[in-house]
Design a protein around this motif. Sequence first.
Motif, short mmCIF file in Angstrom:
data_model
loop_
_atom_site.label_atom_id
_atom_site.label_comp_id
_atom_site.label_asym_id
_atom_site.label_seq_id
_atom_site.Cartn_x
_atom_site.Cartn_y
_atom_site.Cartn_z
N ALA A 57 0.81 -1.23 0.00
CA ALA A 57 0.00 0.00 0.00
C ALA A 57 0.84 1.27 0.00
O ALA A 57 0.31 2.35 -0.26
CB ALA A 57 -0.93 0.00 1.21
N SER A 58 2.15 1.13 0.30
CA SER A 58 2.94 2.36 0.26
C SER A 58 3.55 2.57 -1.12
O SER A 58 4.30 3.52 -1.34
CB SER A 58 4.02 2.34 1.35
N GLY A 59 3.22 1.70 -2.07
CA GLY A 59 3.83 1.80 -3.41
C GLY A 59 3.05 2.68 -4.37
O GLY A 59 1.97 3.20 -4.07
N ASP A 60 3.65 2.79 -5.55
CA ASP A 60 3.14 3.67 -6.60
C ASP A 60 1.78 3.25 -7.16
O ASP A 60 0.93 4.09 -7.46
CB ASP A 60 4.16 3.63 -7.74
N LEU A 61 1.61 1.93 -7.33
CA LEU A 61 0.36 1.44 -7.92
C LEU A 61 -0.84 1.83 -7.06
O LEU A 61 -1.87 2.28 -7.56
CB LEU A 61 0.43 -0.09 -8.07
N THR A 62 -0.67 1.69 -5.75
CA THR A 62 -1.76 2.03 -4.83
C THR A 62 -2.09 3.52 -4.93
O THR A 62 -3.26 3.91 -5.00
CB THR A 62 -1.33 1.69 -3.38
N TYR A 63 -1.04 4.32 -4.95
CA TYR A 63 -1.18 5.78 -4.94
C TYR A 63 -1.77 6.32 -6.25
O TYR A 63 -2.66 7.15 -6.25
CB TYR A 63 0.22 6.35 -4.69
N ARG A 64 -1.25 5.80 -7.36
CA ARG A 64 -1.65 6.37 -8.66
C ARG A 64 -2.89 5.73 -9.25
O ARG A 64 -3.62 6.38 -10.00
CB ARG A 64 -0.50 6.22 -9.68
N LYS A 65 -3.09 4.44 -8.96
CA LYS A 65 -4.16 3.73 -9.69
C LYS A 65 -5.27 3.22 -8.76
O LYS A 65 -6.44 3.47 -9.01
CB LYS A 65 -3.58 2.51 -10.44
N LEU A 66 -4.86 2.45 -7.72
CA LEU A 66 -5.88 1.71 -6.98
C LEU A 66 -6.79 2.64 -6.17
O LEU A 66 -8.02 2.60 -6.33
CB LEU A 66 -5.24 0.66 -6.06
N ILE A 67 -6.19 3.45 -5.32
CA ILE A 67 -7.03 4.30 -4.46
C ILE A 67 -7.83 5.30 -5.30
O ILE A 67 -9.05 5.44 -5.08
CB ILE A 67 -6.17 4.99 -3.36
N PRO A 68 -7.22 5.97 -6.29
CA PRO A 68 -8.06 6.86 -7.13
C PRO A 68 -9.22 6.10 -7.80
O PRO A 68 -10.32 6.64 -7.91
CB PRO A 68 -7.07 7.40 -8.17
N ALA A 69 -8.98 4.85 -8.21
CA ALA A 69 -10.06 4.09 -8.86
C ALA A 69 -11.17 3.76 -7.86
O ALA A 69 -12.36 3.88 -8.18
CB ALA A 69 -9.49 2.80 -9.46
N VAL A 70 -10.80 3.40 -6.63
CA VAL A 70 -11.83 3.09 -5.64
C VAL A 70 -12.58 4.38 -5.29
O VAL A 70 -13.80 4.38 -5.08
CB VAL A 70 -11.24 2.44 -4.36
N PHE A 71 -11.85 5.49 -5.25
CA PHE A 71 -12.54 6.76 -5.01
C PHE A 71 -13.58 7.03 -6.10
O PHE A 71 -14.70 7.48 -5.83
CB PHE A 71 -11.54 7.93 -4.92
N ASP A 72 -13.21 6.76 -7.36
CA ASP A 72 -14.16 6.98 -8.46
C ASP A 72 -15.42 6.13 -8.26
O ASP A 72 -16.53 6.57 -8.57
CB ASP A 72 -13.51 6.67 -9.81
N LEU A 73 -15.23 4.93 -7.74
CA LEU A 73 -16.41 4.07 -7.47
C LEU A 73 -17.26 4.70 -6.37
O LEU A 73 -18.48 4.76 -6.44
CB LEU A 73 -15.96 2.66 -7.04
N PHE A 74 -16.58 5.19 -5.33
CA PHE A 74 -17.26 5.84 -4.21
C PHE A 74 -18.07 7.03 -4.72
O PHE A 74 -19.23 7.22 -4.38
CB PHE A 74 -16.18 6.27 -3.20
N ASN A 75 -17.42 7.81 -5.56
CA ASN A 75 -18.03 9.03 -6.10
C ASN A 75 -19.29 8.74 -6.91
O ASN A 75 -20.20 9.55 -6.99
CB ASN A 75 -16.99 9.71 -7.00
N GLN A 76 -19.32 7.56 -7.50
CA GLN A 76 -20.51 7.19 -8.29
C GLN A 76 -21.46 6.31 -7.48
O GLN A 76 -22.35 5.68 -8.04
CB GLN A 76 -20.07 6.43 -9.54
N LYS A 77 -21.23 6.26 -6.18
CA LYS A 77 -22.07 5.49 -5.25
C LYS A 77 -22.13 4.00 -5.62
O LYS A 77 -23.18 3.37 -5.56
CB LYS A 77 -23.49 6.09 -5.18
N LEU A 78 -20.99 3.48 -6.01
CA LEU A 78 -20.96 2.08 -6.42
C LEU A 78 -20.35 1.17 -5.35
O LEU A 78 -20.30 -0.05 -5.52
CB LEU A 78 -20.17 1.92 -7.73
N LEU A 79 -19.92 1.77 -4.25
CA LEU A 79 -19.35 0.94 -3.17
C LEU A 79 -20.48 0.49 -2.24
O LEU A 79 -21.51 1.15 -2.14
CB LEU A 79 -18.31 1.74 -2.39
N PRO A 80 -20.26 -0.61 -1.52
CA PRO A 80 -21.31 -1.04 -0.58
C PRO A 80 -21.41 -0.09 0.61
O PRO A 80 -20.53 0.73 0.84
CB PRO A 80 -20.82 -2.42 -0.14
N LYS A 81 -22.48 -0.29 1.38
CA LYS A 81 -22.71 0.59 2.53
C LYS A 81 -21.55 0.48 3.53
O LYS A 81 -21.00 1.47 3.97
CB LYS A 81 -24.03 0.16 3.18
#
Length: 496
Positions: free
Chosen positions: A13-37
């Motif tokens: 989680a301290s690496g580049d993939l997490t920072y640049r790709k994974l967390i921003p992608a999960v945020f995009d899901l959150f932003n579109q209300k696609l994550l579970p409660k």
Amino acid sequence: NKPKNHILVIFGASGDLTYRKLIPAVFDLFNQKLLPKNFAILGIGRTEMENEDFRNKMQEGIQQFSVTKPSGEDEINSFVNQLYYFSFDTQSPDEYALLKWQLRELDEKCGTDGNFIYYMATPPSMYNVIPAQLAKQGLSDENDGFKRLIVEKPFGYDLETAQKLNNELLQHFKEEQIYRIDHYLGKETVQNLLVTRFSNGIFEPLWNRNYIHHVEITSAENIGVGNRGGYYEGSGAMRDMIQNHLLLLVGIVAMEPPTIIDSTNIRNEIAKVFHSLRPISEEEVPNYVIRGQYIASNIKGEKVKGYREEKGVDPNSRTETFVAMKCFIDNWRWADVPFYIRSGKMLPTRVTEIVIHFKSTPHHLFANNESIVNNHNQLVIRIQPDEGLLFKFGMKVPGAGFKVQNVNMDFHYSDLDSTHLPSAYERLLLDCMLGDSTLYHRGDAVEAAWKFVDPILKAWKNNSEIKVHGYPAGTWGPDVSDNLIDGENITWRYPC
Ligand code: BG6
């Protein structure tokens, strides 16, 4: 259809993939209300960090790399408050008991029902450690909620190591629990290939050896290896791009229509294509495969380093930064139709495209265009950038006689104004959360792709007479790659 409550556990989680790709992608899901409660992310890394530091760092990554971008402080805070960080040495088996305890506690606190997704954003050397230790702690056991494992490429280094990796993973997780991620499959335009082929009545009848002269697939990058020299030096373009991303594109272009669109059927058809690839023996390699390496040059007045001068690269390196090859699929549909595939770093532009080159008319009525290169119908499927579809065909030039001119019918995704093109990671993470593995690689297909690539790698290793052609950075690779193409007045397409 929302995913079930769960925790996404990210190793590395301290690496580049997490920072640049994974967390921003999960945020995009959150932003579109696609994550579970009920949802949480547990980042795991060796670097010591408090939850707060991790949240602050990820917030920066989101601002910079998310597609949907946060609309304000409150929104980003309510997302990052679901992020937790746990530092431990993943090499050390004793510490996994602590992880188990940590996970159970978080699960209870967040109400995530014992459902965990483990994302391996680590160096591949950890692939045989982490899954085994998770299993040892009972953390792969699905009695109390789902447990899924996402593995990043490289899936092995050659056929033997790929088989070993698959066997090891299967000792601890079932195949249905393993998600081998290839971000190319997450690209909207790659999935659109299935729709282009199988939802339009006009293409499929022509999609075979009777009408198609050859298929060309290019994935070009206009950057070098940057700070990844150390990794790339042991990989090269064949392992980094061809064995996975480009063969996958071959699979989707060439596959038979699946009976239904689901994980088993689509993946069966792709695997069948890989099994039908005509083997290239070690002796045949120079006739079918060209490798190259970029050398220093001047691009628009600027001096550009050669590959051997890059950080982490051996000054005598023979690692290829470019591959062009010709392959065949020995089946009913594609017998003797060449598939030309090409990928390289430091080429003139960044573009990934598939070109279906149709056969010319059997008799040339309008002879004036015969000397023009690639003067036949072409369907260009642009995977990136400027995603879309282009069809090239001949039209009469108005006026006397019958002069033919090539013109384009062009569709750009950007013309659809209401479309949010999800990032590949956004799409693939959501699929895994929903338990849909259609767009993930299956173990047997990965091995079939390695089986095809292995003799080429062996030939390069064993026969030092097979040249690594230098090409000046900023050009389309070694000139000799043009010789691979059969037929008069036919060349690679050189998109600008
Ligand atoms: C990665 C490779 O898998 O794909 C990189 O390791 C390469 O070397 C990248 O740059 C290309 O991805 P994309 O999506 O930019 O075509």
